[in-house]
Design a protein around this motif. Structure first.
Motif, mmCIF file in Angstrom:
data_model
loop_
_atom_site.group_PDB
_atom_site.id
_atom_site.type_symbol
_atom_site.label_atom_id
_atom_site.label_comp_id
_atom_site.label_asym_id
_atom_site.label_seq_id
_atom_site.Cartn_x
_atom_site.Cartn_y
_atom_site.Cartn_z
ATOM 1 N N ARG A 120 0.841 -1.193 0.000
ATOM 2 C CA ARG A 120 0.000 0.000 0.000
ATOM 3 C C ARG A 120 0.879 1.246 0.000
ATOM 4 O O ARG A 120 0.409 2.344 0.289
ATOM 5 C CB ARG A 120 -0.953 0.003 1.194
ATOM 6 N N TYR A 176 -2.912 -1.475 -3.080
ATOM 7 C CA TYR A 176 -4.194 -0.968 -2.592
ATOM 8 C C TYR A 176 -3.981 0.272 -1.744
ATOM 9 O O TYR A 176 -2.846 0.721 -1.533
ATOM 10 C CB TYR A 176 -4.947 -2.058 -1.819
ATOM 11 N N ASN A 177 -5.098 0.844 -1.274
ATOM 12 C CA ASN A 177 -5.060 2.065 -0.450
ATOM 13 C C ASN A 177 -4.317 3.207 -1.125
ATOM 14 O O ASN A 177 -3.560 3.953 -0.485
ATOM 15 C CB ASN A 177 -4.420 1.780 0.914
ATOM 16 N N THR A 203 -6.109 -1.953 -6.727
ATOM 17 C CA THR A 203 -7.443 -1.535 -6.295
ATOM 18 C C THR A 203 -7.352 -0.228 -5.515
ATOM 19 O O THR A 203 -6.273 0.312 -5.280
ATOM 20 C CB THR A 203 -8.089 -2.622 -5.416
ATOM 21 N N ASP A 204 -8.514 0.276 -5.100
ATOM 22 C CA ASP A 204 -8.594 1.478 -4.254
ATOM 23 C C ASP A 204 -7.887 2.673 -4.879
ATOM 24 O O ASP A 204 -7.146 3.402 -4.205
ATOM 25 C CB ASP A 204 -7.991 1.207 -2.873
#
Length: 433
Positions: A151, A175-176, A202-203
């Motif tokens: 992240r 992510y994040n 993602t994210d």
């Protein structure tokens, strides 16, 4: 070659000239001079002593990868961790939380987790670097990022990620709002029980991929090579995606969100969506620009061997691409698919009705002796060569990308128009087929 143009710490700048049979390229190289550590044991030994004293100590006389990462995190400023050639076995995931550079040597540094754990968990908001590493045989069943779970922000060069398993992102999960910038790398035989066989972003995370190979990766869900859920601008350039499988759609790439992806001078070959659709690409919402790329023999049981857009989601714009041996139909549910011309397809218009711009060519002749499969034609990734008498040569477009997938400058026109060839491969003016 060349002397430094500047000697301002912590960087020195050089002009580098590289010459190969396909051409010459010149670029500037900034070399960072960092503090750091040299790993001297292949064992996964935890740090000993006081962290932050500038000494990498797993035992009084050794420095492991884990100890070096821990010491780097306790210090101020970027640190370099050099991992010499050899095989390193990781007992549990290593948390990578600083702006460090972890580098191997000449592709002979291998880090495995013996199929019991992931290798790296990257949590730092600072930029970290991975280079010249082979990372494999790792898993995070039911979790994310079989080899690397991140992240933070990573720039990676010449990494080989293989045989990793996770529920999300068999090789790497971002992510994040993290970011991964990867070049000159390989992802092979990674497996996601969910989505993103090699990489899942993602994210609203950022993904930039250049000169990289994805082969033999599989997702039981969608996105055999790459699953991208993003609201930002992402890039896939000069890369090869072959023999990847997304069992529920997007054999090569699955896209969702409100972001944008630019695909430029890439080759998609023999990717499969199983009984679903979107053999090469499934676009479920983003703005997708595809230019000067090659698509061949991708498969989708429900149709859309090149591209599918469930419920007519997303917007796709295609220009200057070469499509061949694509079972019909090559596109499905694509109300927002627009051709910007100069695409070449060896099938009929009924199989790909979106390719109806006045400069598109359908029922194309691909050339005498056309092999129709990717091979090593020079450059860092596999490409599909086209003969000089192919309809894909000199198609009339003067605004193609400045280099083909191999890095050859374009156009290399064989006629007086000085125009580009369709697809990811440009014939050299001095090249014979």
């Amino acid at each position: 070659s060349g002397m430094p143009l500047a000697l301002q710490a912590p960087f020195s700048t050089y002009t580098i000239t590289a010459t190969a049979p396909i051409g010459t390229s010149t670029a500037q190289l900034r070399i960072a001079v960092l503090d750091g550590f040299i790993v001297d044991t292949t064992s996964d030994v935890p740090p000993a002593g006081v962290l932050g004293d500038g000494i990498c100590a797993a035992t009084p006389s050794s420095c492991s990868i884990r100890a070096a990462v821990a010491e780097a995190a306790a210090l101020t400023g970027p640190q370099a961790i050099m991992v010499p050639p050899g095989s390193y076995l990781i007992d549990s995931v290593i948390s990578f939380g600083s702006d460090a550079l972890i580098g191997g040597r000449d592709g002979t540094t291998r880090i495995d987790a013996s199929a019991t754990t992931g290798v790296f968990s990257i949590v730092s908001p600072d930029v970290g670097y991975l280079s010249d590493l082979e990372i494999g045989e790792a898993q995070d069943q039911g979790g994310s990022g079989g080899c690397i779970d991140m992240r933070g922000q990573i720039m990676a060069s010449n990494i080989y990620v293989h045989d990793c398993l996770a529920n999300t992102g068999g090789g790497i999960t971002i992510y994040n709002g993290g970011s991964l910038d990867v070049e000159a790398s390989r992802f092979t035989n990674n497996h996601a029980e969910g989505f993103g066989g090699a990489i899942a972003a993602t994210d609203s995370s950022l993904l930039v991929v250049r000169t990289t190979t994805f082969s033999g990766n599989r997702a039981e869900g969608s996105g055999g090579a790459v699953y991208l859920e993003s609201d930002v601008l992402n890039t896939l350039r000069a890369s090869y995606l072959g023999d990847n499988t997304g069992a529920q759609g997007g054999g090569g790439v699955y896209l969702i969100g409100n972001g944008r992806l630019s695909i430029e001078t890439c080759t998609f070959e023999r990717n499969s969506a199983g009984s679903a659709n979107g053999g090469a690409i499934m676009n479920d919402g983003v703005w997708l620009d595809i230019s000067y790329s090659t698509f061949d023999n991708n498969l989708a049981g429900a149709g859309g061997t090149v591209i599918a857009a469930p419920n007519d989601e997303g917007t796709t714009v295609m220009r200057g691409c070469l499509l061949f041996d694509e079972p019909f139909p090559c596109s499905v549910d694509t109300a927002n698919f627009t051709s910007n011309g100069y695409n070449v397809f060896d099938g009929p218009l009924t199989a790909c009705p979106e390719l109806s711009a006045t400069t598109d060519i359908v029922d194309a002749f691909l050339g005498s002796g056309f092999l129709g499969t990717a091979a090593n034609n020079g450059g860092p990734t596999l490409t599909v060569a086209i003969p000089s008498d192919s309809d894909a040569t000199d198609i009339g477009d003067l605004t193609c990308p400045t280099r083909d997938q191999r890095g050859l400058g374009r156009p290399q026109s064989l006629d007086s128009q000085n125009s580009c060839d369709a697809g990811a491969y440009e014939i050299s003016a001095t090249e014979t087929f």
